[in-house]
Design an enzyme around this catalytic site. Sequence first.
Site, short mmCIF file in Angstrom:
data_model
loop_
_atom_site.label_atom_id
_atom_site.label_comp_id
_atom_site.label_asym_id
_atom_site.label_seq_id
_atom_site.Cartn_x
_atom_site.Cartn_y
_atom_site.Cartn_z
N ASP A 214 -3.39 -21.38 -0.88
CA ASP A 214 -2.61 -20.99 0.11
C ASP A 214 -3.45 -19.59 0.01
OD1 ASP A 214 0.52 -20.85 0.87
OD2 ASP A 214 0.60 -18.75 -0.36
N ASP B 6 12.31 -35.42 -4.29
CA ASP B 6 11.23 -35.53 -5.40
C ASP B 6 9.96 -36.28 -6.30
OD1 ASP B 6 12.12 -38.03 -6.65
OD2 ASP B 6 14.25 -37.26 -6.99
N ASP C 224 20.16 -36.03 -5.71
CA ASP C 224 20.98 -34.95 -6.53
C ASP C 224 20.38 -33.72 -4.66
OD1 ASP C 224 18.19 -34.55 -6.33
OD2 ASP C 224 17.98 -32.90 -7.93
N ASN D 135 17.14 -39.28 -7.88
CA ASN D 135 18.69 -39.23 -8.49
C ASN D 135 19.47 -39.02 -8.03
OD1 ASN D 135 17.66 -36.39 -7.54
ND2 ASN D 135 17.07 -35.95 -9.52
N ASP E 107 14.42 -38.44 -1.89
CA ASP E 107 15.67 -38.23 -3.39
C ASP E 107 15.49 -39.62 -4.14
OD1 ASP E 107 16.91 -37.34 -5.64
OD2 ASP E 107 18.33 -37.07 -3.63
N ASP F 51 -0.82 -27.78 -4.76
CA ASP F 51 -1.16 -26.67 -3.73
C ASP F 51 -1.03 -25.84 -4.75
OD1 ASP F 51 -0.59 -24.77 -1.74
OD2 ASP F 51 0.80 -26.15 -1.04
C1 NOJ Z 1 1.76 -19.96 3.39
C2 NOJ Z 1 2.51 -20.69 3.37
O1 NOJ Z 1 2.56 -21.73 3.66
C3 NOJ Z 1 4.12 -20.83 3.46
O2 NOJ Z 1 4.41 -21.41 3.50
C4 NOJ Z 1 4.35 -19.46 2.49
O3 NOJ Z 1 5.37 -18.92 2.71
C5 NOJ Z 1 3.45 -17.56 2.70
N1 NOJ Z 1 1.40 -18.72 2.32
C6 NOJ Z 1 3.66 -17.25 1.39
O4 NOJ Z 1 2.83 -17.93 0.24
#
Ligand code: NOJ
Length: 544
Positions: free
Chosen positions: A212, A36, A32, A30, A28, A110
Amino acid sequence: MTYSYNPNSETWWREGVFYQIYPRSFADSNGDGNGDLGGILAHLDHLNDGTPQSLGVDAIWLSPIYPSPFDDMGYDVSDYCDIHPMFGSLQDFDNLLRAAHQRNLRLLMDLVFNHTSYLHPWFQKSRSSRQNPKRDWYIWKDPSPRGKVPNNWQSVFGGSAWEWDEATQQYYYHMFLPQQPDLNWRNPAVREALYDVMRFWLERGVDGFRLDVVNAYFKDALFRDNPPRFGLRGYDRQKHLYDKDQPELLEVYAEMRQLLDSYPERMCVGEVMDGHPELNARYCGEGKLHLIFDFNFTRQPWHPAAFQNAVLRAEANLPPGGWPCYTLSNHDISRHLSRYGGRYPHERAKVAAAMLLTLRGTPFLYQGEEIGMRDGKIPYAMIQDPPGKRYYPFYKGRDPVRTPIPWDDSAGGGFTSGKPWLPLNSDYRQVNVAAQRDDPNSVFSFYRKLIWLRKDCPALRRGSFEPLIRRPSDGLAYLRRSEGQTILVALNFFALPATLRLDFDLPAQKWRTILGTHREADEEVALERTIQLSPHEVWLAEAI
Ligand code: NOJ
């Protein structure tokens, strides 16, 4: 010393070491209490400063940093082309990317493309009326003839996967939280919009993506019920024949691959839900995804035969152009030292690291494993993760694996000058980066030695994998061989001395130690068919 690893080559993603950053918990800048982009920038030296003082990783994957209401900690994106103010701005991102590239550190974003946040403008429009042009961007269905949910599909996080929308009198589908509606990948306009998101980040210079739940983009066109199976939680009580792994995926992977290949040296790694080598084989390789995490590997008990079998299974299933991809921990599963460490966390951290970093394949580290972090303990009142709240105390959620990185033993652990969003681990005054940096026997020192060694050993980066014991009981022994180099890896998994009896002849009699927890570098050892190891010994030697 010059290193033979060339980070600027087409094969960087096969030979490099990746490191997952969970940005909210990394550093972090800043005060908070939330990590970041400034915090990441300030700690790039830890990851790779060009010398063996640093960890030496080659690429980082950033868990989501986009605008999001954080219902699922950022895996619920409300704008794919911007940065959440908690993390910084696009300008901060560009600075970070530039600084990373100056160090030969690649960066993956991601991409959460199965669903958006319910606050994404696309969904806001989609739910505004049945006539809205964005209606068909999500999965809307009428109630079943009996006036109930359209079918029996369950949400991964609990309950039906269908949410009733009072205003427009239809259900929408959400594989995860109701706040995470699934996109309709059958709609070509959705696909194009998502490919534009990829282009947006590729043009900015990112090196690739982690995708994902990449096998859930399509659901059965007929919305058939999933058949039942034995399991504890709702989602686990079904065979997921119809809500993921549909054949249409392959067309999308081909399109994504083509898009990535139209830029130099880019790649993607897929997260395949409920993945295993046979399933992954369908999705990775030529014309498909570059890499897929082998989650079967993460499900093994602490036993050499279990890991060897997992590796052989992964190798046997590799499709043309496929390449193994191993990880031991990530932001969703218990840290591997909590699973495996037992009474010997320090020793087993090294054995596990040696295995992960010397197998044939791309290794992914999860932030904190390089200092031997274990899961934190989060009191109920502080739980943030939705499934943790829902299933407590049977399942405590994923907060324990997402606790802040302790950089030193000061009040905020060097993570923050404020109050951390999740508590630091109770052992952070001992287990922290500063404490390990100057200790040659620390877990951190071991990781960096191994990673820098790997850069200089073509056999470790791209050589063949040849196990030397058919049914290992005490430890693993295998060869990694490439043109001109043969490396022997011997690992004792347990706290007793071990005699590893090899089932195959070695290609050399004399070996020179290149890294060992119990032997000096350059020590020469003559071997026949047995290897003697001390408790928890890691030994890497090169044939001479
Ligand atoms: C997989 C991700 O790694 C996880 O953290 C997330 O909750 C689910 N996909 C839904 O996006």
